[in-house]
Design a protein around this motif. Structure first.
Motif, mmCIF file in Angstrom:
data_model
loop_
_atom_site.group_PDB
_atom_site.id
_atom_site.type_symbol
_atom_site.label_atom_id
_atom_site.label_comp_id
_atom_site.label_asym_id
_atom_site.label_seq_id
_atom_site.Cartn_x
_atom_site.Cartn_y
_atom_site.Cartn_z
ATOM 1 N N PHE A 261 41.363 -25.304 -17.121
ATOM 2 C CA PHE A 261 41.369 -26.731 -17.130
ATOM 3 C C PHE A 261 41.642 -27.537 -15.726
ATOM 4 C CE2 PHE A 261 43.061 -24.872 -21.171
ATOM 5 C CZ PHE A 261 41.939 -25.522 -22.135
ATOM 6 N N VAL A 262 42.039 -26.587 -14.725
ATOM 7 C CA VAL A 262 41.931 -27.268 -13.200
ATOM 8 C C VAL A 262 40.838 -27.698 -12.653
ATOM 9 C CG1 VAL A 262 43.089 -26.588 -10.892
ATOM 10 C CG2 VAL A 262 44.002 -25.789 -13.181
ATOM 11 N N VAL B 88 45.219 -27.406 -6.638
ATOM 12 C CA VAL B 88 46.246 -27.186 -8.018
ATOM 13 C C VAL B 88 45.874 -25.718 -8.192
ATOM 14 C CG1 VAL B 88 46.341 -27.675 -10.323
ATOM 15 C CG2 VAL B 88 46.124 -29.557 -8.573
ATOM 16 N N LEU B 89 44.506 -25.235 -8.122
ATOM 17 C CA LEU B 89 44.135 -23.756 -8.318
ATOM 18 C C LEU B 89 44.925 -22.987 -7.585
ATOM 19 C CD1 LEU B 89 41.837 -22.720 -10.331
ATOM 20 C CD2 LEU B 89 40.624 -22.421 -8.404
ATOM 21 N N LEU B 90 45.241 -23.160 -6.421
ATOM 22 C CA LEU B 90 46.014 -22.139 -5.380
ATOM 23 C C LEU B 90 47.279 -22.210 -5.802
ATOM 24 C CD1 LEU B 90 44.671 -23.348 -1.836
ATOM 25 C CD2 LEU B 90 44.153 -21.290 -3.066
ATOM 26 N N ALA B 91 47.883 -23.477 -6.518
ATOM 27 C CA ALA B 91 49.160 -23.537 -6.825
ATOM 28 C C ALA B 91 49.566 -22.411 -7.961
ATOM 29 C CB ALA B 91 49.744 -25.029 -7.208
ATOM 30 N N MET B 92 48.424 -22.694 -9.060
ATOM 31 C CA MET B 92 48.692 -21.953 -10.254
ATOM 32 C C MET B 92 48.352 -20.458 -10.256
ATOM 33 S SD MET B 92 47.038 -24.840 -13.083
ATOM 34 C CE MET B 92 47.773 -23.823 -14.530
ATOM 35 N N ALA B 93 47.447 -20.146 -8.895
ATOM 36 C CA ALA B 93 47.125 -18.951 -8.838
ATOM 37 C C ALA B 93 48.280 -18.211 -8.220
ATOM 38 C CB ALA B 93 46.078 -18.644 -7.702
ATOM 39 N N ASN C 123 34.461 -22.704 -13.804
ATOM 40 C CA ASN C 123 35.976 -22.402 -14.223
ATOM 41 C C ASN C 123 35.859 -21.457 -15.608
ATOM 42 O OD1 ASN C 123 34.520 -24.389 -15.927
ATOM 43 N ND2 ASN C 123 36.642 -25.334 -16.672
ATOM 44 N N TYR C 124 34.650 -21.155 -16.035
ATOM 45 C CA TYR C 124 34.720 -20.364 -17.274
ATOM 46 C C TYR C 124 35.285 -19.017 -17.156
ATOM 47 C CZ TYR C 124 31.709 -23.682 -19.897
ATOM 48 O OH TYR C 124 30.971 -24.892 -20.402
ATOM 49 N N PRO C 125 35.127 -18.425 -16.187
ATOM 50 C CA PRO C 125 35.670 -16.941 -16.011
ATOM 51 C C PRO C 125 37.221 -17.028 -16.271
ATOM 52 C CG PRO C 125 34.495 -17.260 -14.166
ATOM 53 C CD PRO C 125 34.483 -18.705 -14.905
ATOM 54 N N PHE C 126 37.940 -18.236 -16.476
ATOM 55 C CA PHE C 126 39.404 -18.179 -16.514
ATOM 56 C C PHE C 126 39.753 -18.176 -18.208
ATOM 57 C CE2 PHE C 126 39.066 -20.291 -12.412
ATOM 58 C CZ PHE C 126 39.996 -19.494 -11.609
ATOM 59 N N ALA C 127 38.698 -18.145 -18.783
ATOM 60 C CA ALA C 127 38.713 -18.042 -20.291
ATOM 61 C C ALA C 127 39.139 -16.697 -20.667
ATOM 62 C CB ALA C 127 37.639 -18.890 -20.888
ATOM 63 N N LEU C 128 38.919 -15.918 -19.655
ATOM 64 C CA LEU C 128 38.927 -14.320 -20.134
ATOM 65 C C LEU C 128 40.563 -14.122 -20.148
ATOM 66 C CD1 LEU C 128 36.356 -12.918 -17.634
ATOM 67 C CD2 LEU C 128 35.996 -13.006 -20.143
ATOM 68 N N PHE C 129 41.536 -14.584 -19.461
ATOM 69 C CA PHE C 129 42.822 -14.412 -19.456
ATOM 70 C C PHE C 129 43.492 -14.471 -20.822
ATOM 71 C CE2 PHE C 129 41.820 -14.932 -15.058
ATOM 72 C CZ PHE C 129 42.678 -14.172 -14.425
ATOM 73 N N ALA C 130 42.567 -15.224 -21.757
ATOM 74 C CA ALA C 130 43.087 -15.314 -22.978
ATOM 75 C C ALA C 130 43.277 -14.024 -23.900
ATOM 76 C CB ALA C 130 42.405 -16.365 -23.737
ATOM 77 N N LEU C 131 42.540 -13.032 -23.292
ATOM 78 C CA LEU C 131 42.444 -11.715 -23.953
ATOM 79 C C LEU C 131 43.955 -10.964 -23.704
ATOM 80 C CD1 LEU C 131 39.173 -10.117 -22.211
ATOM 81 C CD2 LEU C 131 39.642 -10.926 -24.910
#
Length: 408
Positions: free
Chosen positions: A105-106, A111-116, A174-182
């Motif tokens: 959602f970033v 902000v992406l760097l901070a959350m990483a 940003n779609y690749p970050f949905a994979l972390f829901a696994l």
């Protein structure tokens, strides 16, 4: 506690014993979750284009993800050795999965760097703990076999996750970050079924005293030159491997006009190398010994690295990438088997995590250093320099590593 059936077994019986253990399956599932970080590198070209970031700068996403591990891993080692592996592993998985999914959602690079960075705190201990838990349960040929299958799972994840990430990033950056829901179903399984592999310490020593004692013990472990050169190998491997992972997709897209999906699929080649080579690491060690196995692995990787920038098509590049990761797929489990064999049982997580601190340090500085080299000299110098570094370590290893751990 390590298995009591470590000596005198045939190779088939070792494989059966390792594969029939349900706890081993759970550790492999955790390893797969840790490999979700492989979704980051294939997404870099799309992130750079969407957020208008240069190729040299977008690699900082990997750096920020790896920075926390330098500080978190040593603390995690103390906690894991004193209070148990699960105490570290479960919160790490939760933080990794939740923050990684939230990055979907970033909308800005800062902000992406901070959350990483926050996600990196959760990721830091996942791989070291899986290696340590296997070292708790197995020794000898069974340990090398278990570590090899662990790397094979890394390979399966490396086949599927980068290719899927490349495809998803072609739809939206940003779609690749949905994979972390696994990560969420594995978190539930770990919470319910994964057993602790050590007896937690009942020590009531103060934290500062405990830390001093623990640090002193680790320094004593590292007085062994064989252990030192193996741990240094963690830095070299992490530094070079993340240079390859970060800049191979960019090289393929910018130089060979590959699509984002093709760039992701190119990284998936490493998974085939891990799946085909790592499971037989134990058999290779039993035939030629750890030292020769590690030397062969480094020679293969060095040759491939030097060849990469001179490839003229995606097919030839994929063969060179496969060769590099085939060497890495042998080097990784054999090195970790040797480290966990040398380490004292009471400080095993500390020794393994020292390896990972240096490995993560290499991973952290690699994108920035290679990005600087890329900016000044180009892709040819970048990959040739990486090969030269592996060759230099090979020479140092051959000179320093004087004993096969199994003889001690």
């Amino acid at each position: 506690m390590k298995s009591e059936y470590d000596h005198g077994e045939t190779t088939p019986s070792v494989y059966r014993r390792v594969l029939s253990n349900p706890q081993f399956g759970l550790i492999l599932a955790v390893t797969f979750v840790g490999m979700l970080e492989a979704a980051l590198a294939p997404a870099l070209p799309a992130i750079a284009d969407a957020l208008q970031i240069s190729d040299g700068r977008v690699g900082l996403l990997i750096t920020f993800f790896k920075v926390p591990s330098i500080l978190v891993v040593p603390v995690a080692a103390i906690v894991a050795d004193r209070y148990g592996r699960r105490v570290v592993l479960l919160p790490s998985l939760v933080l990794f999965g939740v923050v990684g999914t939230a990055m979907f959602f970033v909308e800005t690079f800062v902000v992406l760097l901070a959350m990483a960075t926050v996600m990196g705190i959760g990721a830091a201990a996942i791989f070291p703990i899986t290696v340590t838990m296997l070292g708790d349960v197995y020794s000898g040929a069974a340990n090398a076999t278990a570590q090899g299958f662990r790397v094979a799972i890394v390979g399966i994840a490396a086949i599927s996750i980068p290719a899927l990430s490349g495809y998803l990033s072609g739809l939206s950056w940003n779609y690749p970050f949905a994979l972390f829901a696994l990560a969420f179903p594995v978190i539930v399984l770990v919470a319910l079924f994964l057993h602790e592999t050590i007896e937690p310490s009942a020590s009531s020593d103060g934290v500062s005293r405990l830390t001093r004692q623990y640090s002193g013990a680790i320094r004593t472990e590292l007085l062994n030159p064989d252990v030192r050169i193996l741990v240094l190998g963690g830095f070299v491997r992490g530094f070079v491997r993340y240079g390859v992972l970060t800049f191979i997709p960019l090289f393929a897209v910018r130089v060979l006009d590959a699509s984002l999906f093709e760039a992701g699929a190119l990284l998936a080649v490493r998974g085939f190398a891990y799946v085909s080579v790592s499971p037989v690491a134990g058999s290779i060690v039993s035939r030629i010994g750890r030292k020769r196995a590690l030397i062969v692995a480094m020679l293969v990787s060095t040759t491939a690295l030097v060849a990469i920038p001179f490839t003229s098509s995606l097919l030839i590049l994929s063969l060179a990438v496969f060769a590099y990761f085939a060497g890495d797929a042998l080097f990784d489990p054999v090195m970790k088997d040797a480290v966990t064999t040398f380490g004292h049982d009471d400080y095993l997580a500390g020794v393994v995590n020292t390896l990972y601190v240096l490995k993560r340090t290499g991973q952290t500085v690699s994108p920035a250093v290679f990005g600087f080299v890329l900016t000044l000299f180009g892709y040819e110098t970048l990959f040739v320099a990486a090969g030269a570094l592996v060759l230099a370590y090979l020479v140092a290893f051959r000179t320093t590593f004087s004993a096969d751990p199994r003889s001690r």
